[in-house]
Design an enzyme around this catalytic site. Sequence first.
Site, PDB file in Angstrom:
ATOM      1  N   TYR A 115      -6.617  -9.437   8.238  1.00  7.30           N
ATOM      2  CA  TYR A 115      -7.261  -8.133   8.051  1.00  7.30           C
ATOM      3  C   TYR A 115      -8.777  -8.332   7.857  1.00  7.30           C
ATOM      4  CZ  TYR A 115      -8.644  -3.778   5.879  1.00  7.30           C
ATOM      5  OH  TYR A 115      -9.304  -2.614   5.574  1.00  7.30           O
ATOM      6  N   LYS A 212      -0.181   1.701   2.957  1.00  6.28           N
ATOM      7  CA  LYS A 212       0.521   1.639   4.251  1.00  6.28           C
ATOM      8  C   LYS A 212       1.996   2.044   4.092  1.00  6.28           C
ATOM      9  CE  LYS A 212      -3.435  -0.289   5.209  1.00  6.28           C
ATOM     10  NZ  LYS A 212      -4.572   0.574   5.387  1.00  6.28           N
TER      11      LYS A 212
HETATM   12  N1  PLP Z   1      -4.069  -5.936   3.965  1.00  2.35           N
HETATM   13  C1  PLP Z   1      -3.799  -5.483   5.188  1.00  2.35           C
HETATM   14  C2  PLP Z   1      -2.907  -6.295   6.087  1.00  2.35           C
HETATM   15  C3  PLP Z   1      -4.368  -4.295   5.655  1.00  2.35           C
HETATM   16  O1  PLP Z   1      -4.091  -3.876   6.896  1.00  2.35           O
HETATM   17  C4  PLP Z   1      -5.217  -3.566   4.776  1.00  2.35           C
HETATM   18  C5  PLP Z   1      -5.831  -2.301   5.215  1.00  2.35           C
HETATM   19  O2  PLP Z   1      -5.746  -1.916   6.370  1.00  2.35           O
HETATM   20  C6  PLP Z   1      -5.474  -4.074   3.502  1.00  2.35           C
HETATM   21  C7  PLP Z   1      -4.873  -5.250   3.119  1.00  2.35           C
HETATM   22  C8  PLP Z   1      -6.387  -3.373   2.556  1.00  2.35           C
HETATM   23  O3  PLP Z   1      -5.744  -2.292   1.960  1.00  2.35           O
HETATM   24  P1  PLP Z   1      -6.496  -1.014   1.387  1.00  2.35           P
HETATM   25  O4  PLP Z   1      -7.093  -0.288   2.533  1.00  2.35           O
HETATM   26  O5  PLP Z   1      -5.415  -0.279   0.665  1.00  2.35           O
HETATM   27  O6  PLP Z   1      -7.556  -1.521   0.457  1.00  2.35           O
END
Ligand code: PLP
Length: 396
Positions: A115, A212
Amino acid sequence: MRDKAIKDKDFETVSVHSGTDIKDHFGALSVPIYNASTYAFENAQKGSAIHEGEIKGYFYSRINNPTQEALELALTALEEGEAAIAFSSGMAAISNCLLTLLKRDDHIIAPQSIYASTSSLFGFLEAKFGINTTFIDATESSQYQKHITNRTKVLYLESPANPTLKLTDIKVVVEIAKAFKLKTVMDNTFATPFNQHPIAMGVDAVIHSLTKYIGGHADILAGALIGSKELVEQCRWNTNKYLGGVIAPHTAWLAHRGIKTFALRMEKHNSNALKVAQFLENHPKVIKVHYPGLPSHPQYHLAKEQMKGYGGMIAFEVNGIEAGRTLVNNLNLITLAVSLGDVSSIIQHSASMTHASVPENLREKAGINDGLLRLSVGIERVDDIINDLKQALKLI
Ligand code: PLP
């Protein structure tokens, strides 16, 4: 006790009932939203013991609160951990975890395909604290061992990885970590605990963006860490007490409500995604499909070994940046947006959206080419999703 009633029950039952001990909440079937910022003490002695974490209780919602705790109990049950802590976002969970485990000049080993904001966080940690990261091709688990130095403290995993759906052999990386006395941290957002149980495979800390699949309705921003009691309490009392990235009670309630239908939604995400991946694989305008549940995925056998289902995320390639743009601009049902894991289908074009900030050479290295699209398959009727893709693919 509700915990006893769900002990040894299947995942579906656990997701409906976990964290909901109604006796603690005047019989309320849904744990109420405790909007209190502060909690009264019976007397000074008890107040001090609660404040120091010596006895259970609440005193200030930056540490915890009953709605948050209900969510944390549910997450602990789903991921089969000892304890959990919920945060204001997935990034708050990741940064909190790393700042808890690492100190100045330590070293991390992490996948190239990851990510994008996590990758940027690693850069931030290096600039601020000299904590540097070696990015590896994590599809070859031996790469982790190859890059261990005497400063290495954390082996970081994300499998399936965002956005390429590359896998990492979790058991092998855990073995390496144990042999070198290192900690493993794994982002399990894409797979979800419905499909994959990293803690049961020996991972020390599992991270989620609850934004998500677990939230599931594109209406919250939240995160969590699940692991040992010791690690979770360190994150709560030694790090988050100061960073303050706590989940709001209302958000915790929405995330917990999402968990009640989580198994049902995931079943549909899994089955829809497999059918959409099969459709895309047979379409002449699609160059390549990356989905761990397709036999054409280079790590299909590993997926079968370490995953129960293959999730709702698909990556696929069309011919170049313009074809990618034309496709996403002509979809009617599938929404063009970042994020994923919602009940509705969402698509994004990595090169022009989420990974636009990643330099082109690093993007290519991570397998993110200009025509790569990331599709989060929702729980709509699968034919409607396929027909929308079909009509847009005609135009490229
Ligand atoms: N980890 C993954 C695999 C993600 O796709 C995302 C966000 O798209 C995150 C962590 C970060 O999450 P957040 O947007 O809730 O901070």
